[in-house]
Design a protein around this motif. Structure first.
Motif, PDB file in Angstrom:
ATOM      1  N   LEU A  44       9.587  -1.253   4.319  1.00 18.08           N
ATOM      2  CA  LEU A  44      10.274  -0.042   4.972  1.00 18.08           C
ATOM      3  C   LEU A  44      11.372   0.455   4.070  1.00 18.08           C
ATOM      4  O   LEU A  44      11.583   1.644   4.050  1.00 18.08           O
ATOM      5  N   ASP A  45      11.915  -0.396   2.853  1.00 13.50           N
ATOM      6  CA  ASP A  45      12.675   0.189   1.987  1.00 13.50           C
ATOM      7  C   ASP A  45      12.020   1.087   1.153  1.00 13.50           C
ATOM      8  O   ASP A  45      12.561   2.199   0.625  1.00 13.50           O
ATOM      9  N   ARG A  46      10.810   0.690   0.775  1.00 13.44           N
ATOM     10  CA  ARG A  46      10.119   1.637  -0.153  1.00 13.44           C
ATOM     11  C   ARG A  46       9.651   2.959   0.852  1.00 13.44           C
ATOM     12  O   ARG A  46       9.587   4.044   0.084  1.00 13.44           O
ATOM     13  N   ALA A  47       9.526   2.956   1.819  1.00 13.93           N
ATOM     14  CA  ALA A  47       9.360   4.241   2.706  1.00 13.93           C
ATOM     15  C   ALA A  47      10.548   4.913   2.806  1.00 13.93           C
ATOM     16  O   ALA A  47      10.306   6.204   2.506  1.00 13.93           O
ATOM     17  N   ILE A  48      11.735   4.603   2.579  1.00 14.42           N
ATOM     18  CA  ILE A  48      12.607   5.573   2.474  1.00 14.42           C
ATOM     19  C   ILE A  48      12.832   6.136   1.161  1.00 14.42           C
ATOM     20  O   ILE A  48      13.017   7.454   1.101  1.00 14.42           O
TER      21      ILE A  48
ATOM     22  N   ASN B 152       0.932  -1.267   0.131  1.00 15.23           N
ATOM     23  CA  ASN B 152      -0.009   0.133   0.220  1.00 15.23           C
ATOM     24  C   ASN B 152       0.908   1.239  -0.130  1.00 15.23           C
ATOM     25  O   ASN B 152       0.647   2.248   0.774  1.00 15.23           O
ATOM     26  N   ILE B 153       1.963   1.220  -0.740  1.00 17.87           N
ATOM     27  CA  ILE B 153       2.817   2.358  -0.580  1.00 17.87           C
ATOM     28  C   ILE B 153       3.441   2.548  -2.254  1.00 17.87           C
ATOM     29  O   ILE B 153       3.897   3.489  -2.449  1.00 17.87           O
ATOM     30  N   SER B 154       3.170   1.504  -2.956  1.00 20.10           N
ATOM     31  CA  SER B 154       3.782   1.973  -4.568  1.00 20.10           C
ATOM     32  C   SER B 154       2.543   2.883  -5.336  1.00 20.10           C
ATOM     33  O   SER B 154       1.356   2.782  -4.931  1.00 20.10           O
ATOM     34  N   ASP B 155       3.171   3.263  -6.377  1.00 23.67           N
ATOM     35  CA  ASP B 155       2.246   3.764  -7.298  1.00 23.67           C
ATOM     36  C   ASP B 155       1.209   2.945  -8.039  1.00 23.67           C
ATOM     37  O   ASP B 155       0.228   3.451  -8.124  1.00 23.67           O
ATOM     38  N   ALA B 156       1.730   1.705  -8.270  1.00 23.88           N
ATOM     39  CA  ALA B 156       0.801   0.848  -8.550  1.00 23.88           C
ATOM     40  C   ALA B 156      -0.510   0.547  -7.807  1.00 23.88           C
ATOM     41  O   ALA B 156      -1.686   0.596  -8.167  1.00 23.88           O
ATOM     42  N   TYR B 157      -0.298   0.590  -6.418  1.00 24.19           N
ATOM     43  CA  TYR B 157      -1.411   0.490  -5.796  1.00 24.19           C
ATOM     44  C   TYR B 157      -2.241   1.536  -5.350  1.00 24.19           C
ATOM     45  O   TYR B 157      -3.380   1.584  -5.424  1.00 24.19           O
ATOM     46  N   TYR B 158      -1.748   2.995  -5.322  1.00 25.73           N
ATOM     47  CA  TYR B 158      -2.390   4.114  -5.299  1.00 25.73           C
ATOM     48  C   TYR B 158      -3.326   4.061  -6.601  1.00 25.73           C
ATOM     49  O   TYR B 158      -4.702   4.492  -6.659  1.00 25.73           O
ATOM     50  N   ALA B 159      -2.716   3.847  -7.853  1.00 29.32           N
ATOM     51  CA  ALA B 159      -3.487   3.840  -9.059  1.00 29.32           C
ATOM     52  C   ALA B 159      -4.606   2.737  -9.010  1.00 29.32           C
ATOM     53  O   ALA B 159      -5.506   3.183  -9.726  1.00 29.32           O
ATOM     54  N   ALA B 160      -4.548   1.738  -8.562  1.00 25.65           N
ATOM     55  CA  ALA B 160      -5.655   0.626  -8.329  1.00 25.65           C
ATOM     56  C   ALA B 160      -6.710   1.109  -7.371  1.00 25.65           C
ATOM     57  O   ALA B 160      -7.767   0.753  -7.886  1.00 25.65           O
TER      58      ALA B 160
END
Length: 618
Positions: free
Chosen positions: A192-196, A87-95
């Motif tokens: 955690l890594d994507r949060a950075i 729930n942190i990626s661009d793909a998630y937000y677009a979906a």
């Protein structure tokens, strides 16, 4: 379909609901008249519309669970239990945005006027919730939120250790449960890594969090990294295996869990801590309010409407808060005079903060105190509720690794089938700063009949669509819990002056929130000014006041919902009592408020007004 033959030359009758076709038949023509079936009845139309509406709800919910596997797991649905979610990626937000647009299009195709009154409520709630969700994914707001993925009050780094500890919502009953947890650990590291990455994106765009929040997160991560293996939350499941596990499986899983902690989790948490400390903290902003964030005022306006479900401005809420603070303060002064205290109200506040008779001597004594309160409340509930939850309610202190930054109490819901109990958490950190007069009120709010009743009764009601069983809005959820506190008067718990002061103190907290949250985010109040305001208008200890203010800084507008929701429910109860007179039944009123899940306040008001009218007409 019936047919009628009418010879040419005969008079043609105008037939409603018929179609006529001229058919050559030798020297003359035969007119074939096809009679359509009778129009569907109102009941048939309502059923067809209901089926279409609930099919939309079911499809939307199932797809939501696939995109958000934790939502499924909290319900006891284990189809996606090997995933934490993305729930942190661009793909998630677009979906999520596409799903909201698709749901609204499907809803618009359904004729609301053909629905029953109950289904119209479901229609309205779904429309409100989906429109609100979609607004948050628009291009002017999403760039302000996605680049601040965690904070000290609302972050996966504080949620996940408890969730994965064997004491949270994740099940640990069989080998598959244990293996799924290891798979979720890998998703946690990815998050955690994507949060950075997201924080760095915000640094580039100039949208950053506050230094205060960042320092608190660093301390939280430090506390976790200092945990020894014997107390490490992630190793909790291997400290207590089910009896059915073989010695070989226990040894294998213990080794796998320790390797996950040492080789995956601790390194990931260290990366986040080091990034926050060395890179992000220097770039973070000093001003604690959203008014100091680029685009912050627009974001705060959206959050206020989303949280309260009403069209109120920050200034209107600020003024309402000042009015409520003055009213409650007058009630506190009455208690001061009643107990014969000679000093003024600020001196009385200090008396309550410091007098040893208002303190618990140990965590064990505090725990037992809540057990005792629970028994007393349970004895009173049948007078006020005709339906009670199937799920049990457990009482626990927060774990020590997270208690410092938690509120005075909170609630974690159980499962719809009652297999996992709901949990009332209370805070035992810094016991000398905590006083006993507000304990009953806190239990009524977080436990029964507050969050535990409202959340459990909704999710146990299988007649509701899933989004109403398991969803909700803050104004209703927290408004009900604050309203539940006031039932202590009806139950006879607040006759003693100090107990009455305890509930006034908790009510004051919610009134002060209206002033302080709006003061911080729309009027430029500093952290120190907000803390001083709370200390001067209540008997709160500095530790609690500080935690509260830092909570408002971290999650703007959430704290506004309590008082606004409670005032709405109280007003509707007063209206029902006035208009129904002796026909008013408290248990029926509470059932009407609770039996359709968490409603936007405007929808709740329409429902209760309809119930009042129907009761009067009966």
């Amino acid at each position: 379909m019936s047919h009628r033959l009418i010879l040419a030359g005969a008079s043609l009758l105008a037939l409603a609901g018929c179609t006529t076709t001229a058919v050559p038949a030798g020297p003359t023509s035969v007119v074939v008249t096809q009679v359509a079936p009778p129009a569907p009845s109102a009941e048939e139309q309502a059923k067809a519309a209901h089926d279409e509406l609930f099919a939309l709800f079911s499809k939307s919910d199932d797809e939501n669970l696939r995109r958000n596997p934790l939502n499924a797991l909290f319900r006891g649905d284990l189809r996606y239990a090997d995933r934490l979610g993305d729930n942190i990626s661009d793909a998630y937000y677009a979906a999520e945005k596409a799903a909201a647009e698709q749901d609204l299009a499907g809803l618009a195709a359904i004729d609301r006027s053909r629905l029953t009154p109950t289904d119209q409520i479901a229609y309205d709630v779904f429309k409100f919730t989906t429109e609100d969700t979609l607004r948050g994914y628009q291009d002017d707001l999403l760039p302000l939120t996605r680049v601040r993925p965690m904070n000290h009050f609302f972050g996966i780094h504080t949620f996940y250790p408890t969730f994965a500890s064997g004491q949270g919502a994740a099940p640990f009953r069989n080998l598959e449960d244990y293996e799924n947890n290891l798979k979720r650990h890998k998703d946690y590291v990815t998050y955690l890594d994507r949060a950075i990455v997201r924080w760095r994106e915000g640094m580039a765009s100039g949208v950053v969090d506050t230094k205060l929040t960042v320092r608190n997160m660093i301390e939280q991560l430090d506390n976790q990294l200092k945990q020894k293996p014997a107390e490490n939350s992630f190793l909790g499941p291997v400290r207590k295996f089910p009896d059915s596990f073989s010695a070989a499986d226990r040894a294998r899983l213990t080794a796998a869990y320790r390797a996950s902690v040492d080789q995956e989790l601790r390194p990931a948490l260290t990366r986040v801590r080091d990034f926050l400390r060395s890179e992000y903290l220097p770039a973070a902003r000093d001003g604690v309010g959203l008014m100091y964030l680029k685009g912050g005022p627009a974001l705060y306006s959206y959050l206020v409407k989303s949280t309260t479900t009403l069209d109120m401005t920050p200034d209107e809420i600020h003024q309402l808060g000042l009015s409520e603070v003055a009213r409650i303060r007058a009630g506190m002064d009455e208690v001061r005079r009643e107990v014969g205290f000679k000093g003024d109200l600020p001196a009385f506040f200090n008396h309550l903060r410091t007098d040893p008779r208002f303190k618990m001597k140990s965590r064990e004594a505090l725990t037992q105190g809540y057990y005792d309160i629970g028994k007393k409340v349970d004895a009173e509930l049948p007078r006020f509720f005709s339906i009670t939850p199937k799920a049990r309610l457990e009482i626990r202190p927060y774990e020590t690794f997270r208690e410092k930054f938690e509120a005075g109490g909170s609630y974690q819901n159980g499962t719809p089938d009652g297999a996992r109990a709901g949990v009332f958490y209370f805070n035992a950190y810094d016991l000398p700063s905590r006083t006993t007069p507000g304990m009953t009120t806190l239990y009524l709010h977080e436990g029964a009949p507050g969050h535990h009743f409202q959340i459990s009764l909704a999710q146990e009601n299988e007649a509701l669509p899933a989004f109403m069983r398991f969803g909700g809005n803050t104004a209703y959820v927290e408004g009900w819990a604050l309203y539940a506190e006031t039932l202590g008067y009806d139950m006879g718990f607040f006759k003693a002056p100090y107990q009455r002061f305890g509930t006034l103190s908790d009510e004051m907290l919610r009134a002060m929130r209206l002033v302080v949250d709006t003061g911080i985010h729309s009027k430029g109040w500093t952290r120190e000014r907000a803390i001083d305001y709370m200390l001067s208008n209540s008997d709160m200890g500095r530790t609690d006041a500080t935690a509260e203010v830092e909570r408002y800084i971290a999650i703007p507008s959430q704290a506004l919902a309590y008082k606004i929701g409670a005032l709405t429910i109280q007003r509707l109860r007063t209206k029902a009592q006035t208009e129904l007179g002796p026909r008013f039944d408290m248990r029926v009123f509470h059932d009407q408020v609770l039996n359709t899940g968490a409603l936007p306040l405007s929808v709740l008001e329409r429902k209760i007004e309809g119930w009042i009218a129907a009761t009067r007409a009966a």
